[in-house]
Write an enzyme that holds these catalytic residues in place. Structure first.
Site, PDB file in Angstrom:
ATOM      1  N   ASP A 515     -38.717   7.560  -1.760  1.00 23.57           N
ATOM      2  CA  ASP A 515     -37.592   6.762  -1.297  1.00 23.57           C
ATOM      3  C   ASP A 515     -37.970   6.149   0.058  1.00 23.57           C
ATOM      4  O   ASP A 515     -38.998   6.516   0.639  1.00 23.57           O
ATOM      5  CB  ASP A 515     -36.363   7.666  -1.190  1.00 23.57           C
ATOM      6  CG  ASP A 515     -35.120   6.895  -0.788  1.00 23.57           C
ATOM      7  OD1 ASP A 515     -34.963   5.761  -1.260  1.00 23.57           O
ATOM      8  OD2 ASP A 515     -34.320   7.438  -0.004  1.00 23.57           O
ATOM      9  N   THR A 517     -35.332   5.071   2.945  1.00 25.15           N
ATOM     10  CA  THR A 517     -34.484   5.514   4.043  1.00 25.15           C
ATOM     11  C   THR A 517     -34.453   7.030   4.139  1.00 25.15           C
ATOM     12  O   THR A 517     -34.128   7.731   3.180  1.00 25.15           O
ATOM     13  CB  THR A 517     -33.044   4.990   3.858  1.00 25.15           C
ATOM     14  OG1 THR A 517     -33.083   3.575   3.738  1.00 25.15           O
ATOM     15  CG2 THR A 517     -32.176   5.376   5.047  1.00 25.15           C
ATOM     16  N   ASP A 715     -34.260  12.058  -0.097  1.00 27.98           N
ATOM     17  CA  ASP A 715     -33.378  12.847   0.759  1.00 27.98           C
ATOM     18  C   ASP A 715     -31.897  12.646   0.474  1.00 27.98           C
ATOM     19  O   ASP A 715     -31.063  13.289   1.093  1.00 27.98           O
ATOM     20  CB  ASP A 715     -33.638  12.501   2.232  1.00 27.98           C
ATOM     21  CG  ASP A 715     -33.076  11.137   2.611  1.00 27.98           C
ATOM     22  OD1 ASP A 715     -33.073  10.241   1.741  1.00 27.98           O
ATOM     23  OD2 ASP A 715     -32.638  10.978   3.763  1.00 27.98           O
TER      24      ASP A 715
END
Length: 827
Positions: A515, A517, A715
């Site tokens: 990912d 961000t 996350d």
């Protein structure tokens, strides 16, 4: 049960006697002890009596004294019980014979017979005692009611250390009796045996018999108990072989001593006495006990990382109550309590700084030695060490909820898990003992048939040697010891492993999907610009901040924080809805506010606006900024651009991963322009933008169908499906709890370089396991034939059962010691 009270009005010996009689008049009280100097009354009762009942007893006796409970209740314990356990009363087998099954007592494992190990407790319960009066124990700090001294923390009892001490005591006693037995036996090799001057060979045999009895029936009796259990349950193990071998030697010697006439001449000396093997029994059992002792010592070190984690949390904390500092035990801290953290103190629980600032050493949790600056509003983690400034924090997660407790629980669980490679050892161990027993029988028969005289003696001794030298425990310990040490090493380096299987897979990963961000970037975005086509940008900021106050997404929190910094008040939102991977929608002042990406605008049929607006958006995106469109009713009237700097370690980590042959693919929900800017900066050759959670999931399935071993790093909540689907799910410790629960590996610092550490750890652990399995296999493959006498026809060499016992005892220890080398690897 015992409790301490205080009778405030006592002044003389008569008062003391009267109070004692009045309390003993109650049927539930059977003992009262009174210290007149401190007015402390120790009451021992069968069932708990209320303070009112005790007060009424004094009044009934005509004593108008006031009886009270001290500020903290003290409990008197007998001295032998003034220790607390740091475990949870649940035990497991170090070889995990029945997987993750646990047992309520510390008796031997029903499968392999090894001593069980107690699980450490995830939550800490602290008690305090007086250094002068050890029978005073309480659950809060304070002063002793007898002498007034400050109470100290009651040291926890380590079950593994207790096991080691018990074995050490037995070992000393065994050695004390085995040594003279060995000397008497070896004296036959001395010309004109000097001991025969003192007594006959028959009497020396009786001396050996007497000296061997304490070893067989006391210090080493547990080996025979385990052997018996293994046979009746048909869970054959090392103790089966030791019990049969030494048991046969002992029984043979006893019968030969008392009934020598029933034996053939092959077993007799020139003087007509039977060859006795008391020294073999005594020495072999003592050597096996030595092996258990060394194994217990080594095994306690394999869980050293877990014990170190347990020591990170302090025993006490400073509670701020009405601006007054009160020292309390850590397990008494409640959520939202305000705690004072002084310079050098350990952080007791997870929370957030509400007043002050400092630098914290978080190396025990994250594995990184550089202190981290913390200011008001920053989160702090239990186990961290404060620098040289004081601050106040608000407790947010206490007890088992803290990150430290979760790390301990994860390490504990992972240490008990079984790696797939262990199946080979388990399969072999299942048939190992019956095969060894068969080989021992064949050894005896072959020696009797083909061996030189005395053939029966040769056959007997070599059969016993075969039984003694074989070590199935070395096979059983090969994998779990490496896993336990490796998982602990990972935890100390900020890499949390959920199970042993992932340790085996991680080194094989050839594709990493990540990912953006919070994974590649800092995950601490900040608002760069709020652009409005309808006038004051702050009005637009108020609307989108109000909308985002219900969202936990990092970008949403950045918008809310920007509004707070400008002292913009938030307003009520109706019909709020968060659309995963797209944005949020709500009603403010009867206007429909839509905030999110281009896909959300199109789904809600919102007019994008003029070309000038799009040009400004594209320009911001090409700078690597994340842009969210702001729609009011049916038209886009502005945007918010948010920057999130790339972590300094991301580029280094990606470069090393690609050098190791790992393809790195960035998949983000952000737009293509922003994604390309980040990919270019990180030298990523492949990326996908505007991804929904199902896009990441489908990509992983596609790669797996091609035979790829895929790891996914993320996350957020939207990463959870992909983390669960991947061969190895890697969550950032700075991310959401859902992501951490879905992943097999958690990187405490949220640093992508932790993946490099995980791969290094995986490689080292698997290499160590293979070394252990090799040691165990080669030991048994070579040891059993040598014990059977395969070298005798060529070299005339036979292996004494005592030497075989020494080799067997050290085989398991060698496996554990090799596993301990993992503590020294550099990640």
């Amino acid at each position: 049960m015992k409790h301490i009270y205080q009778v405030l009005d006592m002044s003389c010996g008569g008062c003391k006697t009267n109070v004692e009689k009045a309390l003993l008049a109650l049927s539930d009280i059977h003992k009262v002890e009174i210290d007149l100097a401190t007015k402390a009354v120790v009451v021992e009762m069968q069932s708990h009596l209320s303070l009112d009942t005790l007060q009424q007893a004094l009044l009934t006796a005509g004593l108008h004294y006031t009886i009270t409970m001290p500020e903290h209740e003290f409990i008197h314990h007998p001295k032998q019980q003034t220790s607390i356990k740091n475990g949870n009363g649940v035990f497991y087998c170090p070889m995990f014979c029945e997987g993750e099954k646990t047992y309520p007592t510390q008796s031997g494992c029903p499968i392999c017979g090894m001593d069980l190990v107690e699980q450490p407790s995830t939550t800490q319960t602290t008690q305090f005692t007086c250094p002068m009066h050890s029978d005073i124990v309480q659950d809060m700090p304070g002063s002793c009611p007898i002498c007034g001294m400050d109470l100290v923390t009651l040291e926890a009892e380590d079950s593994e250390q207790k096991t080691y001490q018990d074995l050490l005591k037995k070992m000393k006693i065994s050695a004390l009796f085995a040594l003279p037995v060995f000397i008497i036996s070896m004296s036959d090799l001395i010309p004109n045996n000097p001991l025969n001057v003192l007594m006959s060979g028959q009497n020396l045999g009786f001396v050996q018999f007497v000296l061997t009895l304490p070893i067989v029936f006391w210090t080493c009796w547990m080996f025979f108990e385990r052997a018996y259990t293994s046979i009746i349950t048909w869970n054959l193990n090392m103790f089966t072989l030791v019990g049969i071998g030494t048991g046969v030697a002992f029984i043979f010697s006893v019968v030969g001593l008392f009934f020598p006439e029933i034996f053939p001449d092959d077993f007799k000396t020139e003087s007509g006495t039977v060859l006795l093997y008391f020294e073999a029994t005594a020495v072999i059992l003592t050597l096996v006990l030595l092996g258990q002792l060394l194994e217990a010592k080594a095994h306690s070190q394999t869980s050293g990382a877990l014990k170190a984690l347990l020591q990170l949390a302090p025993a006490t904390a400073i509670l701020l109550k009405n601006n007054v500092e009160v020292v309390i035990a850590i397990d008494k801290i409640k959520k939202d309590d305000l705690l004072r953290v002084k310079p050098g103190d350990k952080i007791a629980v997870d929370g957030v700084i509400t007043q002050g600032k400092s630098s914290l050493d978080e190396s025990m949790i994250s594995g990184e030695p550089i202190p981290v600056d913390k200011v008001e509003g920053d989160k702090v983690t239990a186990g961290s060490i404060n620098g040289n400034q004081s601050f106040v924090m608000c407790a947010q997660k206490v007890g088992a909820e803290t990150l430290l407790s979760q790390i301990i629980e994860m390490v504990k669980t992972a240490s008990r898990s079984r790696a797939p490679i262990q199946k080979l050892a388990d399969t072999i161990a299942k048939y190992f003992v019956p095969i060894v027993v068969l080989i021992a029988i064949l050894t005896f028969m072959i020696w009797v048939w083909l061996g030189p005289e005395p053939a029966l003696v040769y056959g007997f001794v070599n059969a016993v040697a075969v039984l003694i030298i074989a070590c199935p425990c070395a096979l059983g310990l090969a994998t779990p010891m490496s896993v336990m040490v490796g998982v602990g090493k990972g935890a100390q380096s900020g890499v949390l492993i959920k199970n042993a299987q992932v340790l085996e897979i991680m080194d094989k990963v050839d594709v990493l999907i990540t990912d953006k961000t919070g994974t590649l970037t800092q995950g601490k975005p900040s608002v760069e610009e709020v652009f409005s086509q309808i006038g004051n940008a702050d009005d637009l900021l108020q609307k989108i901040a109000s909308l985002n106050q219900y969202s936990e997404h990092p970008l949403a929190q950045a918008v809310v924080q920007s509004a707070k910094e400008k002292n913009i008040s938030l307003v009520e939102v109706a019909d709020f809805e968060a659309i995963t991977g797209k944005g949020v929608v709500g009603i403010i002042d009867k206007q429909k506010i839509t905030l999110g990406n281009l896909a959300l605008m199109r789904t809600n049929k919102i007019n994008i606006g003029d070309d000038a607006l799009m040009q400004k958006i594209i320009f911001a995106q090409e700078q690597g900024k994340t842009v969210s469109y702001i729609g009011i009713d049916d038209k886009v009237l502005g945007y918010v651009s948010i920057s999130d700097s790339i972590k300094s370690s991301s580029k280094k980590a990606i470069t090393e991963l690609m050098a190791k042959g790992v393809d790195v693919i960035m998949m983000t929900g952000d737009n293509k322009n922003t994604a390309k800017a980040v990919a270019d900066e990180l030298n990523l050759s492949e990326f996908q933008a505007q991804c929904l959670p199902e896009d990441k999931l489908n990509k992983i399935k596609q790669l797996q169908a091609q035979g790829k071993i895929v790891a996914m790093a993320g996350d957020g909540v939207n990463d959870s499906p992909a983390l669960a689907q991947a061969d190895v799910g890697i969550a950032m410790g700075t991310g959401t709890d859902v992501a951490i629960q879905s992943a097999e590996i958690t990187l405490v610092r949220g640093d992508l370089y932790g993946i490099i550490k995980a791969k290094k750890l995986s490689y080292a652990v698997m290499k160590n396991i293979k070394q252990n399995l090799f040691f165990a296999f080669i030991y048994n493959i070579l040891g059993v034939p040598i014990a059977a006498g395969i070298l005798f026809p060529v070299f005339g060499v036979l292996l004494s059962p005592m030497i075989a016992a020494t080799a067997m005892s050290f085989s398991s220890v060698s496996v554990i010691v090799n596993a301990l080398r993992l503590r020294k690897i550099s990640l």
